[in-house]
Design a protein around this motif. Structure first.
Motif, PDB file in Angstrom:
ATOM      1  N   PRO A 155       0.844  -1.211   0.000  1.00  0.00           N
ATOM      2  CA  PRO A 155       0.000   0.000   0.000  1.00  0.00           C
ATOM      3  C   PRO A 155       0.873   1.252   0.000  1.00  0.00           C
ATOM      4  N   VAL A 156       0.460   2.255  -0.733  1.00  0.00           N
ATOM      5  CA  VAL A 156       1.222   3.496  -0.818  1.00  0.00           C
ATOM      6  C   VAL A 156       1.396   4.136   0.550  1.00  0.00           C
ATOM      7  N   ALA A 157       0.436   3.923   1.446  1.00  0.00           N
ATOM      8  CA  ALA A 157       0.520   4.484   2.798  1.00  0.00           C
ATOM      9  C   ALA A 157       1.746   3.981   3.544  1.00  0.00           C
ATOM     10  N   SER A 158       2.289   2.836   3.134  1.00  0.00           N
ATOM     11  CA  SER A 158       3.441   2.251   3.810  1.00  0.00           C
ATOM     12  C   SER A 158       4.777   2.773   3.283  1.00  0.00           C
ATOM     13  N   LEU A 159       4.744   3.574   2.242  1.00  0.00           N
ATOM     14  CA  LEU A 159       5.976   4.058   1.632  1.00  0.00           C
ATOM     15  C   LEU A 159       6.484   5.325   2.293  1.00  0.00           C
ATOM     16  N   SER A 160       7.790   5.564   2.159  1.00  0.00           N
ATOM     17  CA  SER A 160       8.393   6.799   2.666  1.00  0.00           C
ATOM     18  C   SER A 160       8.028   7.953   1.736  1.00  0.00           C
ATOM     19  N   GLY A 161       8.344   9.170   2.156  1.00  0.00           N
ATOM     20  CA  GLY A 161       8.053  10.346   1.335  1.00  0.00           C
ATOM     21  C   GLY A 161       8.736  10.297  -0.016  1.00  0.00           C
ATOM     22  N   GLY A 162      10.005   9.888  -0.022  1.00  0.00           N
ATOM     23  CA  GLY A 162      10.740   9.793  -1.272  1.00  0.00           C
ATOM     24  C   GLY A 162      10.178   8.725  -2.186  1.00  0.00           C
ATOM     25  N   GLN A 163       9.800   7.578  -1.605  1.00  0.00           N
ATOM     26  CA  GLN A 163       9.220   6.499  -2.406  1.00  0.00           C
ATOM     27  C   GLN A 163       7.875   6.920  -2.992  1.00  0.00           C
ATOM     28  N   ARG A 164       7.083   7.645  -2.220  1.00  0.00           N
ATOM     29  CA  ARG A 164       5.798   8.140  -2.724  1.00  0.00           C
ATOM     30  C   ARG A 164       6.014   9.091  -3.899  1.00  0.00           C
ATOM     31  N   GLN A 165       7.028   9.929  -3.785  1.00  0.00           N
ATOM     32  CA  GLN A 165       7.310  10.890  -4.851  1.00  0.00           C
ATOM     33  C   GLN A 165       7.700  10.166  -6.142  1.00  0.00           C
ATOM     34  N   VAL A 166       8.578   9.179  -6.046  1.00  0.00           N
ATOM     35  CA  VAL A 166       9.006   8.487  -7.264  1.00  0.00           C
ATOM     36  C   VAL A 166       7.870   7.647  -7.851  1.00  0.00           C
ATOM     37  N   VAL A 167       6.987   7.144  -7.016  1.00  0.00           N
ATOM     38  CA  VAL A 167       5.822   6.422  -7.531  1.00  0.00           C
ATOM     39  C   VAL A 167       4.912   7.379  -8.307  1.00  0.00           C
ATOM     40  N   ALA A 168       4.736   8.595  -7.785  1.00  0.00           N
ATOM     41  CA  ALA A 168       3.921   9.594  -8.485  1.00  0.00           C
ATOM     42  C   ALA A 168       4.537   9.954  -9.832  1.00  0.00           C
ATOM     43  N   ILE A 169       5.866  10.052  -9.866  1.00  0.00           N
ATOM     44  CA  ILE A 169       6.551  10.352 -11.133  1.00  0.00           C
ATOM     45  C   ILE A 169       6.403   9.175 -12.093  1.00  0.00           C
ATOM     46  N   ALA A 170       6.569   7.955 -11.567  1.00  0.00           N
ATOM     47  CA  ALA A 170       6.413   6.765 -12.411  1.00  0.00           C
ATOM     48  C   ALA A 170       5.001   6.694 -12.994  1.00  0.00           C
ATOM     49  N   ARG A 171       4.003   7.059 -12.198  1.00  0.00           N
ATOM     50  CA  ARG A 171       2.618   7.048 -12.699  1.00  0.00           C
ATOM     51  C   ARG A 171       2.468   8.000 -13.883  1.00  0.00           C
ATOM     52  N   ALA A 172       3.161   9.154 -13.818  1.00  0.00           N
ATOM     53  CA  ALA A 172       3.090  10.119 -14.916  1.00  0.00           C
ATOM     54  C   ALA A 172       3.689   9.550 -16.190  1.00  0.00           C
ATOM     55  N   LEU A 173       4.585   8.555 -16.073  1.00  0.00           N
ATOM     56  CA  LEU A 173       5.261   8.001 -17.244  1.00  0.00           C
ATOM     57  C   LEU A 173       4.495   6.858 -17.895  1.00  0.00           C
ATOM     58  N   VAL A 174       3.432   6.399 -17.261  1.00  0.00           N
ATOM     59  CA  VAL A 174       2.662   5.285 -17.814  1.00  0.00           C
ATOM     60  C   VAL A 174       2.127   5.629 -19.205  1.00  0.00           C
ATOM     61  N   GLY A 175       1.768   6.881 -19.424  1.00  0.00           N
ATOM     62  CA  GLY A 175       1.253   7.301 -20.718  1.00  0.00           C
ATOM     63  C   GLY A 175       2.318   7.688 -21.723  1.00  0.00           C
ATOM     64  N   ASP A 176       3.593   7.397 -21.433  1.00  0.00           N
ATOM     65  CA  ASP A 176       4.722   7.714 -22.322  1.00  0.00           C
ATOM     66  C   ASP A 176       4.756   9.185 -22.741  1.00  0.00           C
ATOM     67  N   PRO A 177       4.820  10.107 -21.792  1.00  0.00           N
ATOM     68  CA  PRO A 177       4.883  11.532 -22.139  1.00  0.00           C
ATOM     69  C   PRO A 177       6.253  11.896 -22.679  1.00  0.00           C
ATOM     70  N   GLU A 178       6.334  13.074 -23.287  1.00  0.00           N
ATOM     71  CA  GLU A 178       7.613  13.588 -23.764  1.00  0.00           C
ATOM     72  C   GLU A 178       8.114  14.750 -22.922  1.00  0.00           C
ATOM     73  N   VAL A 179       7.220  15.347 -22.137  1.00  0.00           N
ATOM     74  CA  VAL A 179       7.581  16.412 -21.202  1.00  0.00           C
ATOM     75  C   VAL A 179       6.949  16.096 -19.854  1.00  0.00           C
ATOM     76  N   VAL A 180       7.745  16.203 -18.798  1.00  0.00           N
ATOM     77  CA  VAL A 180       7.240  15.968 -17.441  1.00  0.00           C
ATOM     78  C   VAL A 180       7.478  17.224 -16.606  1.00  0.00           C
ATOM     79  N   ILE A 181       6.430  17.681 -15.934  1.00  0.00           N
ATOM     80  CA  ILE A 181       6.527  18.844 -15.054  1.00  0.00           C
ATOM     81  C   ILE A 181       6.501  18.355 -13.618  1.00  0.00           C
ATOM     82  N   LEU A 182       7.510  18.715 -12.842  1.00  0.00           N
ATOM     83  CA  LEU A 182       7.617  18.300 -11.439  1.00  0.00           C
ATOM     84  C   LEU A 182       7.523  19.535 -10.544  1.00  0.00           C
ATOM     85  N   ASP A 183       6.484  19.588  -9.730  1.00  0.00           N
ATOM     86  CA  ASP A 183       6.235  20.735  -8.866  1.00  0.00           C
ATOM     87  C   ASP A 183       6.816  20.475  -7.476  1.00  0.00           C
TER      88      ASP A 183
END
Length: 259
Positions: free
Chosen positions: A140-168
């Motif tokens: 479960p995502v609730a069990s992940l650290s802050g850094g792990q949650r962040q990289v999972v969110a970034i990985a989710r953005a890549l599922v659609g094969d984007p060419e530009v990623v914006i990180l806030d």
């Protein structure tokens, strides 16, 4: 002749009632480039990102995608082009596992039924490709650290094969080790040929991974700087609009003491 930027803003302006949030802003993002977007609070960074993401359509100017003018009126338009945005709140579902979060709203199906096996396999392949280390894709995502949650969110953005990623502000409120994990991932996005817009207040993070720093001040461009040849003091001066500040005075004292 050099290739056109994958994404370009040409003279973009945005107004909210009597408030002029952006005025004649220009920005270019090339494939395999990390552009840090910096500025003080209220400089217009969030508004600019939301115009690209389709949350706030621009009032004036143009947005170009691979050299051609395009219209972005809603988030779907941005996503269809190939732009993915990871906001600071991450928008993860704590009660769901990593696989479910990665494919939330875009589940893989076979004969009309969600294909859990295929999603788990693709999730593991994606995380392995990005060298993302988590205990299990079924945790479960609730069990992940802050850094792990962040990289999972970034990985989710890549599922659609984007060419530009914006990180806030991807490293906000993270510890040293977790920040390093996220910055490593940003470098891997560059290696994959993606254009990255990194919004950050942390100059150390900017210096670590960005190729270019674009400064906004009071809703306007206030300089675009190559990271390798620009000092920390010059960037701070562009952000604050003053060459005399605590950072430059400290640098002057250090220089004087070394003589």
């Amino acid at each position: 002749m050099s290739a056109p930027p994958v994404l370009a803003l040409r003279g973009v302006s945005k107004r909210f009632g009597a408030v002029q949030a952006l005025t004649d802003v220009h920005l270019e993002i090339h494939p395999g480039e990390v552009v840090a977007l910096v500025g003080d609070n209220g400089a217009g960074k969030s508004t600019l990102v939301k115009t690209i993401a389709g949350v706030h359509p621009i009032d004036e100017g143009a947005i170009e995608w691979k050299g051609r003018r395009t219209e972005i009126h809603k988030p779907h338009d941005s996503q269809q082009l190939g732009i993915a945005t990871v906001y600071q709140d991450l928008a993860l579902c704590d009660n769901l596992d990593v696989v479910a979060n990665l494919f939330l709203g875009s589940e893989l199906r076979r004969a009309g039924v969600i294909d859990e096996v295929a999603m788990e396999k693709r999730a593991q392949e994606l995380l392995d490709t990005l060298s993302i280390r988590i205990p299990s894709v079924r945790i479960p995502v609730a069990s992940l650290s802050g850094g792990q949650r962040q990289v999972v969110a970034i990985a989710r953005a890549l599922v659609g094969d984007p060419e530009v990623v914006i990180l806030d502000e991807p490293t906000a409120a993270l510890g040293v080790e977790q920040t390093a994990q996220v910055l490593d991932l940003v470098e891997r996005l560059r290696e994959r040929g993606l254009g990255v817009i990194l919004i950050s207040h942390n100059m150390a993070d900017v210096k670590a991974v960005a190729d270019t720093v674009a400064v906004l001040r009071l809703g306007r461009n206030n300089g675009v700087f190559p990271v390798r040849t620009t000092s920390h003091e010059d960037i701070i001066a562009a952000i604050t609009g003053a060459t005399d500040n605590a950072v430059t005075r400290r640098q002057a004292r250090t220089t004087e003491a070394g003589r």
